[in-house]
Design a protein around this motif. Structure first.
Motif, PDB file in Angstrom:
ATOM      1  N   GLY A  72      10.065   1.552   2.485  1.00 30.33           N
ATOM      2  CA  GLY A  72       9.688   1.163   1.118  1.00 30.33           C
ATOM      3  C   GLY A  72      10.188  -0.218   0.731  1.00 30.33           C
ATOM      4  O   GLY A  72       9.652  -0.836  -0.193  1.00 30.33           O
ATOM      5  N   HIS A  74       9.987  -2.801   2.574  1.00 31.70           N
ATOM      6  CA  HIS A  74       9.234  -3.812   3.322  1.00 31.70           C
ATOM      7  C   HIS A  74       7.763  -3.795   2.897  1.00 31.70           C
ATOM      8  O   HIS A  74       7.253  -2.772   2.440  1.00 31.70           O
ATOM      9  CB  HIS A  74       9.364  -3.561   4.832  1.00 31.70           C
ATOM     10  CG  HIS A  74      10.763  -3.845   5.328  1.00 31.70           C
ATOM     11  ND1 HIS A  74      11.807  -2.964   5.130  1.00 31.70           N
ATOM     12  CD2 HIS A  74      11.281  -4.927   5.973  1.00 31.70           C
ATOM     13  CE1 HIS A  74      12.915  -3.492   5.635  1.00 31.70           C
ATOM     14  NE2 HIS A  74      12.630  -4.676   6.154  1.00 31.70           N
ATOM     15  N   HIS A  75       7.116  -4.939   3.069  1.00 32.53           N
ATOM     16  CA  HIS A  75       5.701  -5.042   2.670  1.00 32.53           C
ATOM     17  C   HIS A  75       4.772  -4.575   3.783  1.00 32.53           C
ATOM     18  O   HIS A  75       3.664  -4.130   3.525  1.00 32.53           O
ATOM     19  CB  HIS A  75       5.362  -6.490   2.299  1.00 32.53           C
ATOM     20  CG  HIS A  75       6.225  -7.029   1.198  1.00 32.53           C
ATOM     21  ND1 HIS A  75       7.259  -7.899   1.426  1.00 32.53           N
ATOM     22  CD2 HIS A  75       6.206  -6.788  -0.130  1.00 32.53           C
ATOM     23  CE1 HIS A  75       7.854  -8.188   0.274  1.00 32.53           C
ATOM     24  NE2 HIS A  75       7.238  -7.532  -0.678  1.00 32.53           N
ATOM     25  N   GLY A  76       5.204  -4.735   5.013  1.00 32.37           N
ATOM     26  CA  GLY A  76       4.374  -4.350   6.151  1.00 32.37           C
ATOM     27  C   GLY A  76       5.245  -3.736   7.233  1.00 32.37           C
ATOM     28  O   GLY A  76       6.444  -4.026   7.321  1.00 32.37           O
ATOM     29  N   ARG A 116       0.690   0.330   1.512  1.00 32.98           N
ATOM     30  CA  ARG A 116       1.520  -0.485   2.411  1.00 32.98           C
ATOM     31  C   ARG A 116       0.743  -0.678   3.710  1.00 32.98           C
ATOM     32  O   ARG A 116       0.070   0.247   4.170  1.00 32.98           O
ATOM     33  CB  ARG A 116       2.841   0.236   2.650  1.00 32.98           C
ATOM     34  CG  ARG A 116       3.785  -0.474   3.559  1.00 32.98           C
ATOM     35  CD  ARG A 116       5.208   0.031   3.400  1.00 32.98           C
ATOM     36  NE  ARG A 116       5.817  -0.486   2.170  1.00 32.98           N
ATOM     37  CZ  ARG A 116       5.964   0.186   1.031  1.00 32.98           C
ATOM     38  NH1 ARG A 116       5.602   1.425   0.946  1.00 32.98           N
ATOM     39  NH2 ARG A 116       6.495  -0.385  -0.026  1.00 32.98           N
ATOM     40  N   SER A 188      -0.671  -7.592   4.385  1.00 35.24           N
ATOM     41  CA  SER A 188       0.528  -7.274   3.588  1.00 35.24           C
ATOM     42  C   SER A 188       0.611  -8.181   2.375  1.00 35.24           C
ATOM     43  O   SER A 188       0.956  -7.731   1.275  1.00 35.24           O
ATOM     44  CB  SER A 188       1.794  -7.438   4.429  1.00 35.24           C
ATOM     45  OG  SER A 188       1.761  -6.620   5.563  1.00 35.24           O
TER      46      SER A 188
END
Ligand SMILES: Cc1cc2nc3c(=O)[nH]c(=O)nc-3n(C[C@H](O)[C@H](O)[C@H](O)COP(=O)(O)O)c2cc1C
Length: 192
Positions: A72, A74-76, A116, A188
């Protein structure tokens, strides 16, 4: 805009893992194009084999909660999986299964997969390069409502793919990994 954060998860704990090497090569490329990369080992998030009775008795293990929160943050996410008998290894499936059971306050269960971007890659000594594990992993992540980017990398003959510094040595492999990295970053960023 905040720095783009990418999480890289190798799906093997084995010493000398071909997939851990691919994960390291990917992390290097993500960093090279300016992403903030975290590369973890699932050895740091040991989990029992999923058992509904265990969950009823003791709840979801802390390591699954920690891993869910790590995702959660992180974007990708890039998952690099071995292929076992034409599918993903139990380590990868069990980890995903536990993470889907985490429900933080004000969230629905498994929400961390929604909204995501995920990328998938595999390395194998075979000609197919783990292609069937990728098909299985794409299905699993899609069932979790993750956005799985169209590009993927199945690294064939992976035993001969790295130099003695564990860098990819064949230009087509480096380019394919670069295309995967760029697409995960693009998707992302659009989903931020
Ligand atoms: C139980 C088992 C099943 C395997 N099945 C496959 C398979 O279906 N396809 C394949 O390409 N390799 C298969 N392999 C070989 C693995 O891809 C190979 O051991 C690989 O190096 C494992 O990934 P790692 O190096 O990241 O640990 C299998 C290995 C094991 C232990």
């Amino acid at each position: 805009m905040p720095a783009l954060k990418i999480l890289v998860i190798p799906g093997s704990l084995r010493t000398g893992s071909l997939n851990a090497k691919l994960a390291a090569a990917a992390a290097y490329q993500f960093a090279h194009v300016g992403a903030e990369v975290t590369r973890i080992s699932l050895a740091d998030f040991p989990l029992p084999l999923y058992d509904g009775d265990l969950q009823s008795k003791s709840g979801v293990p802390k390591n699954a909660i920690n891993l869910k929160r790590m995702i959660g943050a992180h974007h990708g996410v890039l998952i690099v999986t071995p292929e076992y008998n034409a599918s993903v290894p139990p380590l990868v499936k069990n980890t995903i299964d536990w993470v889907t059971r985490v429900q933080d306050a004000h969230e629905t269960r498994g929400q961390v997969f929604r909204g995501r971007a995920f990328a998938i890659a595999a390395a194998s000594e075979s000609r197919l390069g783990g292609m069937r594990a990728l098909a299985a992993l794409r299905l699993i992540l899609s069932a979790c409502h993750a956005t799985v980017i169209p590009n993927q990398l199945a690294l064939s003959f992976a035993g001969q793919a790295y130099d003695d510094m564990d860098r990819l040595k064949h230009p087509p492999d480096i380019e394919a990994l670069g295309a995967l990295v760029r697409q995960l970053i693009d998707v992302s960023q659009r989903m931020m």
